[in-house]
Design a protein around this motif. Sequence first.
Motif, short mmCIF file in Angstrom:
data_model
loop_
_atom_site.label_atom_id
_atom_site.label_comp_id
_atom_site.label_asym_id
_atom_site.label_seq_id
_atom_site.Cartn_x
_atom_site.Cartn_y
_atom_site.Cartn_z
N PRO A 189 0.78 -1.36 0.04
CA PRO A 189 -0.15 -0.16 -0.08
C PRO A 189 0.83 1.07 0.21
CG PRO A 189 -0.93 -1.62 1.59
CD PRO A 189 0.32 -2.13 1.24
N PRO A 190 0.43 2.20 -0.76
CA PRO A 190 1.25 3.51 -0.80
C PRO A 190 1.81 4.01 0.38
CG PRO A 190 -0.58 3.47 -2.42
CD PRO A 190 -0.81 2.36 -1.92
N GLY A 191 0.90 3.96 1.50
CA GLY A 191 1.35 4.65 2.67
C GLY A 191 2.28 3.83 3.59
N GLU A 192 2.40 2.77 3.03
CA GLU A 192 3.40 1.63 3.85
C GLU A 192 4.76 1.57 3.04
OE1 GLU A 192 1.70 -1.89 4.88
OE2 GLU A 192 -0.35 -1.01 5.55
N ARG A 193 4.89 1.98 1.87
CA ARG A 193 6.17 1.89 0.90
C ARG A 193 7.26 2.45 1.61
NH1 ARG A 193 3.11 2.81 -4.79
NH2 ARG A 193 1.67 1.32 -4.59
N PRO A 194 7.26 3.70 2.35
CA PRO A 194 8.28 4.09 2.94
C PRO A 194 8.89 3.37 3.76
CG PRO A 194 6.62 5.93 2.52
CD PRO A 194 6.12 4.60 2.13
N ARG A 195 8.33 2.58 4.61
CA ARG A 195 8.99 1.62 5.62
C ARG A 195 9.57 0.50 4.73
NH1 ARG A 195 6.07 -1.10 8.97
NH2 ARG A 195 3.99 -1.14 8.03
N ALA A 196 9.44 0.31 3.53
CA ALA A 196 10.11 -1.08 3.03
C ALA A 196 11.51 -0.38 2.12
CB ALA A 196 9.31 -1.33 1.79
N ILE A 197 11.78 0.82 2.63
CA ILE A 197 12.99 1.33 2.06
C ILE A 197 13.80 1.73 2.96
CG2 ILE A 197 13.94 3.23 0.50
CD1 ILE A 197 11.16 3.51 -0.95
N ALA A 198 15.20 1.47 3.00
CA ALA A 198 16.07 1.84 4.05
C ALA A 198 16.39 3.28 4.03
CB ALA A 198 17.47 0.91 3.68
N ARG A 199 16.96 3.92 5.05
CA ARG A 199 17.32 5.25 5.15
C ARG A 199 18.66 5.39 5.48
NH1 ARG A 199 14.66 4.45 9.94
NH2 ARG A 199 15.83 5.38 11.92
N SER A 200 19.49 6.36 4.66
CA SER A 200 20.85 6.47 4.94
C SER A 200 21.02 7.36 6.37
CB SER A 200 21.36 7.50 3.78
OG SER A 200 21.42 6.95 2.56
N GLU A 201 21.90 6.63 7.24
CA GLU A 201 22.13 7.13 8.43
C GLU A 201 23.55 7.23 8.98
OE1 GLU A 201 20.46 5.33 12.68
OE2 GLU A 201 18.92 6.61 11.66
N GLY A 202 24.42 7.87 8.95
CA GLY A 202 25.90 7.77 9.46
C GLY A 202 26.67 7.04 8.67
N GLY A 203 26.55 7.11 7.50
CA GLY A 203 27.25 6.23 6.52
C GLY A 203 27.13 4.84 6.51
N VAL A 204 25.66 4.48 7.04
CA VAL A 204 25.09 3.10 6.93
C VAL A 204 23.70 3.36 6.42
CG1 VAL A 204 26.60 2.35 8.78
CG2 VAL A 204 24.45 2.90 9.36
N LEU A 205 23.24 2.24 6.35
CA LEU A 205 21.83 2.17 5.77
C LEU A 205 20.86 1.56 6.87
CD1 LEU A 205 21.79 0.66 1.99
CD2 LEU A 205 21.16 2.97 2.75
N ARG A 206 20.05 2.09 7.62
CA ARG A 206 19.24 1.63 8.59
C ARG A 206 17.89 1.13 8.01
NH1 ARG A 206 19.36 1.70 14.03
NH2 ARG A 206 17.33 1.14 14.84
N TRP A 207 17.57 -0.05 8.50
CA TRP A 207 16.40 -0.83 8.00
C TRP A 207 15.77 -1.47 9.35
CZ3 TRP A 207 14.07 -5.57 5.68
CH2 TRP A 207 12.96 -5.38 5.11
N ASP A 208 14.69 -1.07 9.97
CA ASP A 208 13.96 -1.83 11.07
C ASP A 208 12.80 -2.55 10.60
OD1 ASP A 208 15.75 -0.48 12.93
OD2 ASP A 208 14.41 1.10 13.08
N ILE A 209 12.63 -3.81 11.08
CA ILE A 209 11.54 -4.83 10.67
C ILE A 209 10.57 -5.06 11.81
CG2 ILE A 209 11.38 -7.21 9.68
CD1 ILE A 209 14.07 -7.10 8.87
N VAL A 210 9.41 -4.95 11.62
CA VAL A 210 8.18 -5.28 12.47
C VAL A 210 7.74 -6.56 12.16
CG1 VAL A 210 6.12 -4.37 13.60
CG2 VAL A 210 7.76 -2.66 12.76
N MET A 211 7.81 -7.47 13.15
CA MET A 211 7.37 -8.75 13.04
C MET A 211 5.66 -9.20 12.74
SD MET A 211 9.96 -10.90 12.83
CE MET A 211 9.06 -12.38 12.90
#
Length: 222
Positions: free
Chosen positions: A187-209
């Motif tokens: 769903p369009p409103g949830e797509r940003p959560r599927a994309i990692a974000r740049s943070e201090g030289g790394v990519l951060r991606w949290d996962i909700v079970m």
Amino acid sequence: MKQDVPRRLAVVVNDRESETRTPSRPLRPIPPAARDPFSAQPPLMEWGGPPHLDLSRIAPGRPVAQGEVIDVVGQILDEDARPVAQALVEIWNCNSFGRYSHVADHSPDAPLDPHFRGFGRLMTDADGRYRLRTIRPAGYLARADIGWWRPPHIHFSILGNGPRLVTQMYFPGEPLNEKDPIHLIIPPGERPRAIARSEGGVLRWDIVMRGRHQSHFEDDHD
């Protein structure tokens, strides 16, 4: 011969114990989104690996695979944003040419990289955190007949605090994201959560079970 006589339920008036056991409201089916705590769960493997993993080389001290080395960090959470400790996380992605280290991948124009490990597993720490080093995967042609190119992505499979979750991490600023049918299922409103974000030289991606904020579940797509 004595015949079995069906027993009748007796209704006892002013039986306080029966009154407390009787639902005061009509029963309702459990919604599909709330059934996972009652589902059968496969046991976790007896494996005590560290919360970090390096897929960019086949073994410590060996040459690094071709392409851009990236670090991905994140946290595995439950529906109440609590960390999921000791979750088994399996990760795999294709190499910088767009080919997986798998016998079933016969991509004719994408070579294998002998130095790329390409898959592995780790266990989250006490705070549900993980750290991954790999080669940034390339996009690749999934179906030539319809011109479908898959965007760069990393596959995750998680076991812990619920049934297995299979999902994919997408990269920020990737034009192929908005042309990928698998990504567009979200769903369009949830797509940003599927994309990692740049943070201090790394990519951060949290996962909700699980729960209403669960990361989008996907089958074992390429």
